[in-house]
Structure formats: structure tokens, C-alpha cells
Design a protein around this motif. Sequence first.
Motif, PDB file in Angstrom:
ATOM      1  N   ALA A 194      44.202  28.689  43.060  1.00 14.93           N
ATOM      2  CA  ALA A 194      43.427  28.944  41.844  1.00 14.93           C
ATOM      3  C   ALA A 194      42.411  30.061  42.080  1.00 14.93           C
ATOM      4  O   ALA A 194      42.229  30.937  41.231  1.00 14.93           O
ATOM      5  CB  ALA A 194      42.730  27.664  41.392  1.00 14.93           C
ATOM      6  N   HIS A 195      41.769  30.061  43.243  1.00 19.31           N
ATOM      7  CA  HIS A 195      40.805  31.121  43.557  1.00 19.31           C
ATOM      8  C   HIS A 195      41.503  32.480  43.701  1.00 19.31           C
ATOM      9  O   HIS A 195      40.962  33.501  43.274  1.00 19.31           O
ATOM     10  CB  HIS A 195      40.026  30.789  44.829  1.00 19.31           C
ATOM     11  N   GLN A 196      42.690  32.481  44.287  1.00 18.22           N
ATOM     12  CA  GLN A 196      43.445  33.734  44.411  1.00 18.22           C
ATOM     13  C   GLN A 196      43.845  34.260  43.039  1.00 18.22           C
ATOM     14  O   GLN A 196      43.776  35.466  42.780  1.00 18.22           O
ATOM     15  CB  GLN A 196      44.672  33.529  45.282  1.00 18.22           C
ATOM     16  N   GLN A 197      44.261  33.364  42.157  1.00 13.93           N
ATOM     17  CA  GLN A 197      44.643  33.775  40.800  1.00 13.93           C
ATOM     18  C   GLN A 197      43.435  34.334  40.057  1.00 13.93           C
ATOM     19  O   GLN A 197      43.530  35.325  39.344  1.00 13.93           O
ATOM     20  CB  GLN A 197      45.227  32.595  40.024  1.00 13.93           C
ATOM     21  N   GLN A 198      42.283  33.691  40.231  1.00  6.71           N
ATOM     22  CA  GLN A 198      41.086  34.169  39.560  1.00  6.71           C
ATOM     23  C   GLN A 198      40.663  35.532  40.119  1.00  6.71           C
ATOM     24  O   GLN A 198      40.234  36.410  39.370  1.00  6.71           O
ATOM     25  CB  GLN A 198      39.960  33.158  39.694  1.00  6.71           C
ATOM     26  N   ALA A 199      40.809  35.732  41.421  1.00 13.61           N
ATOM     27  CA  ALA A 199      40.487  37.027  42.016  1.00 13.61           C
ATOM     28  C   ALA A 199      41.420  38.116  41.484  1.00 13.61           C
ATOM     29  O   ALA A 199      41.000  39.243  41.229  1.00 13.61           O
ATOM     30  CB  ALA A 199      40.573  36.945  43.534  1.00 13.61           C
ATOM     31  N   LEU A 200      42.685  37.765  41.293  1.00 11.95           N
ATOM     32  CA  LEU A 200      43.637  38.716  40.715  1.00 11.95           C
ATOM     33  C   LEU A 200      43.236  39.036  39.278  1.00 11.95           C
ATOM     34  O   LEU A 200      43.317  40.184  38.839  1.00 11.95           O
ATOM     35  CB  LEU A 200      45.052  38.146  40.781  1.00 11.95           C
ATOM     36  N   GLY A 201      42.776  38.033  38.554  1.00 18.36           N
ATOM     37  CA  GLY A 201      42.279  38.258  37.191  1.00 18.36           C
ATOM     38  C   GLY A 201      41.078  39.180  37.179  1.00 18.36           C
ATOM     39  O   GLY A 201      40.950  40.039  36.304  1.00 18.36           O
ATOM     40  N   GLN A 202      40.190  39.051  38.173  1.00 14.78           N
ATOM     41  CA  GLN A 202      39.038  39.950  38.278  1.00 14.78           C
ATOM     42  C   GLN A 202      39.482  41.377  38.564  1.00 14.78           C
ATOM     43  O   GLN A 202      38.918  42.331  38.030  1.00 14.78           O
ATOM     44  CB  GLN A 202      38.088  39.477  39.367  1.00 14.78           C
ATOM     45  N   ALA A 203      40.517  41.516  39.391  1.00 15.48           N
ATOM     46  CA  ALA A 203      41.047  42.854  39.669  1.00 15.48           C
ATOM     47  C   ALA A 203      41.638  43.462  38.404  1.00 15.48           C
ATOM     48  O   ALA A 203      41.477  44.662  38.147  1.00 15.48           O
ATOM     49  CB  ALA A 203      42.097  42.785  40.775  1.00 15.48           C
ATOM     50  N   LEU A 204      42.310  42.641  37.608  1.00 20.52           N
ATOM     51  CA  LEU A 204      42.865  43.140  36.340  1.00 20.52           C
ATOM     52  C   LEU A 204      41.740  43.536  35.387  1.00 20.52           C
ATOM     53  O   LEU A 204      41.849  44.537  34.671  1.00 20.52           O
ATOM     54  CB  LEU A 204      43.751  42.075  35.690  1.00 20.52           C
ATOM     55  N   ALA A 205      40.674  42.757  35.359  1.00 23.41           N
ATOM     56  CA  ALA A 205      39.555  43.050  34.461  1.00 23.41           C
ATOM     57  C   ALA A 205      38.857  44.344  34.839  1.00 23.41           C
ATOM     58  O   ALA A 205      38.266  44.999  33.977  1.00 23.41           O
ATOM     59  CB  ALA A 205      38.566  41.890  34.465  1.00 23.41           C
ATOM     60  N   ALA A 206      38.931  44.721  36.101  1.00 18.69           N
ATOM     61  CA  ALA A 206      38.290  45.957  36.550  1.00 18.69           C
ATOM     62  C   ALA A 206      39.102  47.199  36.193  1.00 18.69           C
ATOM     63  O   ALA A 206      38.594  48.314  36.287  1.00 18.69           O
ATOM     64  CB  ALA A 206      38.061  45.901  38.055  1.00 18.69           C
ATOM     65  N   LEU A 207      40.347  47.004  35.791  1.00 17.60           N
ATOM     66  CA  LEU A 207      41.202  48.152  35.459  1.00 17.60           C
ATOM     67  C   LEU A 207      40.804  48.769  34.127  1.00 17.60           C
ATOM     68  O   LEU A 207      40.366  48.066  33.213  1.00 17.60           O
ATOM     69  CB  LEU A 207      42.666  47.704  35.355  1.00 17.60           C
TER      70      LEU A 207
END
Length: 106
Positions: A27-40
Motif C-alpha cells: 500500500a505504501h509503494q502504491q501511494q508513493a507511485l501515486g505521488q510520483a504520478l501527481a508530480a508529473l
Amino acid sequence: MKPTLLDTPRQAGDLDRPSKTRRKQDAHQQQALGQALAALPDERLNALALPEELVLAIRELKRTRSREGKRRQMQFIGKLMRRIDPVPIREALASKASAPGATSTR
């Protein structure tokens, strides 16, 4: 003598499901990936094949100003991310980052 929890054999289903720790790590990895997407930037975000609901949630995160609102929206994005396969998204982000002319934003 009464059998204890340590004496009882494990059920077959116990071995198939991941531990609570593993689920939380995922879940933390998925959320970190979501943060990376939000930074795009929006152009790169639109180029990825993401579900519409996830794209809308990321756009809402970008509009949110309060700290608590952003935290809650990231939790929601993490929940949405758990529904989809993260491997193609990670590969797309990695290929874009390693493309010629790509800059690192650190």
C-alpha cells in the motif's frame, strides 16, 4: 491437554495470502507511485494510459491547498492505485525518465 494456537496446523489459505506487513508495504509503494504520478506535468500524465477516476483524483490533488486535504486525497489515490496493476505505470515512468533529453527533478 488442550491444543494451543501453536499446536494447531495452519490452514491452506493462510499460506496463500500475504501478511499484514506485506500488504501495508504494498500500500505504501502504491501511494508513493501515486505521488510520483501527481508530480508529473499534465501533458505526461495524459500520455499514460491511466483510469479516468485516477486521473481525476490526481488533478483534484493538484488543486487542493490544505495539508490535511492533500493527505486525505493521497490516501484516496493510494486506494485507487491498489485496484490497478502498477507494473506498466512504473515501466512507463522509468522509460520516460531514462529517455534522451529527460531531466531529473531533484
